[in-house]
Design a protein around this motif. Structure first.
Motif, mmCIF file in Angstrom:
data_model
loop_
_atom_site.group_PDB
_atom_site.id
_atom_site.type_symbol
_atom_site.label_atom_id
_atom_site.label_comp_id
_atom_site.label_asym_id
_atom_site.label_seq_id
_atom_site.Cartn_x
_atom_site.Cartn_y
_atom_site.Cartn_z
ATOM 1 N N GLY A 32 -46.123 2.527 10.525
ATOM 2 C CA GLY A 32 -47.131 2.705 11.567
ATOM 3 C C GLY A 32 -48.563 2.754 11.101
ATOM 4 N N ILE A 33 -48.807 2.592 9.795
ATOM 5 C CA ILE A 33 -50.182 2.575 9.288
ATOM 6 C C ILE A 33 -50.861 1.296 9.771
ATOM 7 C CG2 ILE A 33 -51.609 2.483 7.208
ATOM 8 C CD1 ILE A 33 -49.442 4.141 5.797
ATOM 9 N N ASP A 34 -52.060 1.427 10.327
ATOM 10 C CA ASP A 34 -52.730 0.278 10.939
ATOM 11 C C ASP A 34 -53.328 -0.677 9.914
ATOM 12 O OD1 ASP A 34 -52.688 0.927 13.939
ATOM 13 O OD2 ASP A 34 -53.414 2.783 13.043
ATOM 14 N N GLU A 35 -53.846 -0.151 8.821
ATOM 15 C CA GLU A 35 -54.460 -1.002 7.808
ATOM 16 C C GLU A 35 -54.261 -0.388 6.435
ATOM 17 O OE1 GLU A 35 -55.081 -3.789 6.632
ATOM 18 O OE2 GLU A 35 -56.858 -4.396 7.794
ATOM 19 N N VAL A 36 -53.985 -1.244 5.448
ATOM 20 C CA VAL A 36 -53.815 -0.812 4.062
ATOM 21 C C VAL A 36 -54.880 -1.505 3.230
ATOM 22 C CG1 VAL A 36 -52.267 -0.694 2.085
ATOM 23 C CG2 VAL A 36 -51.332 -0.529 4.408
ATOM 24 N N LEU A 37 -55.754 -0.715 2.602
ATOM 25 C CA LEU A 37 -56.891 -1.261 1.866
ATOM 26 C C LEU A 37 -56.884 -0.768 0.424
ATOM 27 C CD1 LEU A 37 -59.632 -0.620 4.586
ATOM 28 C CD2 LEU A 37 -58.463 -2.782 4.116
ATOM 29 N N PRO A 38 -57.493 -1.526 -0.498
ATOM 30 C CA PRO A 38 -57.542 -1.097 -1.899
ATOM 31 C C PRO A 38 -58.552 0.021 -2.122
ATOM 32 C CG PRO A 38 -58.754 -3.135 -1.622
ATOM 33 C CD PRO A 38 -58.086 -2.865 -0.299
#
Length: 409
Positions: free
Chosen positions: A111-117
């Motif tokens: 359910g995480i909307d965005e995964v960023l570095p």
């Protein structure tokens, strides 16, 4: 789609779960306090919040947090929070820079909307968050009205590799969007998506100075119909007003895609966009059938050599097996139209059973500058002979494509 403002993000309540001072500073830069933003910092993990995470998280518009995908306890803690979520809070995870696509997909599945570095800078975070907020705020119910019209699917095919189909696809999409430099810029802007389905040799992103964000590979690896939220996350917005799905950077087999995935994508995209321009591979594959069943117009790029004309004829016959009434516009690339039709042109028109109306003159200087600068020809040189020809093609397509009524259920 609604316009996305990445210059400023006003009046948001942000919860930050991180002990990283650099991240805290970046978040403060993106959400300046002087613009009515409120940042609540929790210098700990979700596990350490001891049951208060749920209440804290849903009091905010946005939750930004660090997560180690290999930390099972922390993943379970955030998963527990997300199981109680509603659609009003956006969750953005910051994690290791070398995260694999598989692990990123697993994080999105909970359910995480965005995964960023973690290495992201303030501009990158601002752009990513602004895009997600805009997508979240885009009304979805408006597209469900059965009296509405579906977006027009316009595939771009080529009789041979290197014919210039990607040039046509990119410039057609940008012209239809009415972006800067487009002949449609004074008219009401259209919502346009550009899909580079040339899985092995696609380079539409080069003309737009975009890098592959891994979205297409995620789509392939998921092996299931995408939902609206996931599809929104892999499309990249370009300044010309086009949302782009880049071809995957790694070489993948053409059979990696499946017809049901393409069909699911088009179900969603036709509800959201006015035009869906699709750059196709120079190959016959099973998954193009849903595209041509829905196509409102086909642009087939070729030259007038005998092998190319013969291949163009074969492609038209094949594509019309899926859509017998498919309108086809032949685009003659790197050749200039003449007042007197040479014999080989008359023969080509006879084989293709149509008059050759669209000619793209050979202008290597303008074409090379477009690629080198990563800007469409209709943007940098709209008044060149090539720019004008591309603009006329877009005008013809726009005029001839008819609305597709949504079937009543």
């Amino acid at each position: 789609m609604t316009e996305k403002n990445v210059s400023t993000l006003k009046s948001h309540s942000v919860m930050l779960v991180s002990e990283n001072e650099d991240i805290a500073q970046i978040v403060a830069d993106v959400f300046p306090a002087g613009e009515d933003n409120l940042i609540t910092e929790n210098a700990s993990s979700f596990q350490a919040l001891n049951g208060t995470a749920l209440q804290l998280a849903f009091k905010h518009d946005l939750v930004i947090f660090e997560i180690d995908p290999d930390d099972a306890g922390e993943v379970a803690a955030i998963k527990d929070v997300l199981e109680h979520r509603d659609d009003s809070t956006l969750f953005v995870a910051l994690t290791q820079n070398d995260l694999t696509i598989t692990k990123a997909r697993e994080l999105r599945k909970i359910g995480i909307d965005e995964v960023l570095p973690l290495s992201i800078d303030s501009e990158g975070l601002k752009a990513a968050v602004s895009e997600k907020i805009s997508a979240r705020n885009t009304p979805q119910t408006a597209f469900q009205n059965t009296a509405a019209t579906l977006g027009k699917v316009i595939p771009i095919a080529k009789a041979r590799g290197g014919a210039g189909a990607s040039t046509v696809a990119v410039n057609l999409a940008c012209s239809l969007a009415g972006g800067k430099g487009s002949m449609f810029r004074k008219a009401k802007k259209s919502r346009v998506a550009l899909l580079d389905f040339d899985l092995q040799f696609g380079n539409s992103n080069v003309f737009l100075d975009l890098e592959d964000n891994g979205g297409f590979m995620q789509l392939i690896e998921n092996a299931e119909k995408p939902d609206d939220r996931f599809l929104s996350s892999i499309l990249q917005e370009h300044a010309m007003g086009v949302d782009v799905l880049c071809a995957p950077a790694p070489m993948v087999p053409l059979h990696s895609m499946r017809p049901e995935i393409v069909e699911g994508m088009l179900d969603l995209l036709q509800q959201r966009y006015d035009y869906i321009v699709i750059d196709l591979p120079c190959a016959i594959v099973e998954w193009v059938e849903p595209i041509f069943k829905r196509a409102a117009q086909l642009a087939l790029v070729t030259d007038t050599t005998v092998p190319s004309v013969r291949q163009a004829r074969r492609l038209i016959d094949f594509y019309r097996e899926a859509n017998m009434t498919l309108p086809v516009e032949i685009v003659v690339s790197r050749e200039r139209n003449t007042l007197m039709r040479p014999s080989h042109v008359r023969e080509a028109e006879k084989v293709l059973e149509t008059k050759l109306r669209h000619w793209l003159p050979d202008n290597p200087k303008v074409a090379r500058n477009s690629v080198d600068l990563g800007r469409p020809i209709v943007d940098i040189k709209p008044q060149s002979d090539l720019g004008k020809a591309l603009g006329k093609l877009a005008a013809a397509v726009s005029a001839e494509v008819q609305p597709v009524a949504v079937k009543s259920t």
